[in-house]
Design a protein around this motif. Structure first.
Motif, PDB file in Angstrom:
ATOM      1  N   GLY A  50       0.953  -0.926  -0.397  1.00 43.79           N
ATOM      2  CA  GLY A  50       0.107  -0.225   0.116  1.00 43.79           C
ATOM      3  C   GLY A  50       0.876   1.095   0.099  1.00 43.79           C
ATOM      4  O   GLY A  50       0.650   2.246   0.824  1.00 43.79           O
ATOM      5  N   THR A  51       2.359   1.866  -0.254  1.00 40.05           N
ATOM      6  CA  THR A  51       2.660   2.329  -0.879  1.00 40.05           C
ATOM      7  C   THR A  51       3.376   2.624  -2.145  1.00 40.05           C
ATOM      8  O   THR A  51       2.969   1.832  -2.898  1.00 40.05           O
ATOM      9  N   ILE A  52       3.653   3.924  -2.503  1.00 43.79           N
ATOM     10  CA  ILE A  52       3.881   4.124  -3.277  1.00 43.79           C
ATOM     11  C   ILE A  52       5.403   3.804  -3.931  1.00 43.79           C
ATOM     12  O   ILE A  52       6.098   3.678  -3.692  1.00 43.79           O
ATOM     13  N   SER A  53       4.907   2.912  -5.523  1.00 50.96           N
ATOM     14  CA  SER A  53       5.798   2.226  -5.986  1.00 50.96           C
ATOM     15  C   SER A  53       7.329   2.636  -6.177  1.00 50.96           C
ATOM     16  O   SER A  53       7.405   4.166  -6.920  1.00 50.96           O
ATOM     17  N   GLY A  54       8.592   2.847  -6.377  1.00 48.59           N
ATOM     18  CA  GLY A  54       9.778   3.016  -6.944  1.00 48.59           C
ATOM     19  C   GLY A  54       9.523   3.112  -8.396  1.00 48.59           C
ATOM     20  O   GLY A  54       9.963   4.836  -8.719  1.00 48.59           O
ATOM     21  N   PRO A  55       9.232   2.826  -9.503  1.00 50.44           N
ATOM     22  CA  PRO A  55       8.945   3.292 -10.541  1.00 50.44           C
ATOM     23  C   PRO A  55       7.989   4.666 -10.549  1.00 50.44           C
ATOM     24  O   PRO A  55       9.008   5.578 -10.878  1.00 50.44           O
ATOM     25  N   SER A  56       7.510   4.950  -9.420  1.00 50.20           N
ATOM     26  CA  SER A  56       6.424   6.059 -10.089  1.00 50.20           C
ATOM     27  C   SER A  56       7.541   6.693  -9.009  1.00 50.20           C
ATOM     28  O   SER A  56       7.082   7.709  -9.889  1.00 50.20           O
ATOM     29  N   MET A  57       7.999   6.606  -8.203  1.00 47.16           N
ATOM     30  CA  MET A  57       8.602   7.535  -7.768  1.00 47.16           C
ATOM     31  C   MET A  57      10.031   8.361  -8.755  1.00 47.16           C
ATOM     32  O   MET A  57       9.614   9.328  -8.507  1.00 47.16           O
ATOM     33  N   PHE A  58      10.608   7.516  -9.044  1.00 50.07           N
ATOM     34  CA  PHE A  58      11.641   7.378 -10.327  1.00 50.07           C
ATOM     35  C   PHE A  58      10.935   8.554 -11.298  1.00 50.07           C
ATOM     36  O   PHE A  58      11.467   9.348 -11.551  1.00 50.07           O
ATOM     37  N   GLY A  59      10.169   7.630 -11.616  1.00 53.05           N
ATOM     38  CA  GLY A  59       8.765   9.000 -12.665  1.00 53.05           C
ATOM     39  C   GLY A  59       9.109  10.023 -12.765  1.00 53.05           C
ATOM     40  O   GLY A  59       8.768  10.992 -13.219  1.00 53.05           O
ATOM     41  N   LEU A  60       8.354   9.924 -11.269  1.00 55.69           N
ATOM     42  CA  LEU A  60       8.204  11.975 -10.799  1.00 55.69           C
ATOM     43  C   LEU A  60       9.425  12.402 -10.784  1.00 55.69           C
ATOM     44  O   LEU A  60       9.697  13.956 -11.005  1.00 55.69           O
TER      45      LEU A  60
END
Length: 142
Positions: A50-60
């Motif tokens: 239930g946490t934001i994924s690493g790829p999503s954080m990298f994308g931002l």
């Protein structure tokens, strides 16, 4: 470093050039060598637990570095990431936007170097820190 593109111009650029992901991102502020923007998170940005994924954080972080560079050089769709290092420091909150604060450290003719801090909206401690380098395409001589 006076910006040559506003937040609205950067948002419009994303809608025109990156239609597939533009609705995920919003530029909130453009300043001298800095951009503040957000990832509008949804279930597709989550990983197990239930946490934001690493790829999503990298994308931002990647989009923030790209847009802070464009804010200074104008719309260059072909600027590309040449290097990224990211430190994941804390678990981001699910259900709230992820905020990126990008700061341009160096802008040259061929490369830009950016530092990006990521925060869960409403928190003071960063959840990640990234350092990115972008290659800037040569201006056409036409």
């Amino acid at each position: 470093m006076t910006p040559v593109m506003t937040a609205e111009e950067l948002n419009e650029f994303m809608r025109e050039v990156f239609q597939q992901v533009a609705e995920d991102f919003n530029v909130d502020h453009v300043g001298e060598g800095e951009v503040t923007m957000r990832l509008i998170t949804s279930d597709r940005h989550l990983r197990p637990g239930g946490t934001i994924s690493g790829p999503s954080m990298f994308g931002l972080a990647d989009v923030a570095a790209y847009l802070v560079t464009l804010s200074q050089i104008g719309p260059q769709a072909l600027a590309v990431t040449t290097n990224c290092s990211i430190d994941f420091m804390r678990k981001p909150q699910a259900g709230v936007p992820l905020i990126a604060k990008a700061r341009l450290l160096k802008l040259g003719k061929q490369l830009s170097v950016t530092d990006v801090l990521l925060f869960s909206e409403g928190t003071e401690a960063p959840v990640a820190r990234a350092s990115l380098t972008y290659a800037i395409p040569p201006r056409s001589m036409g």
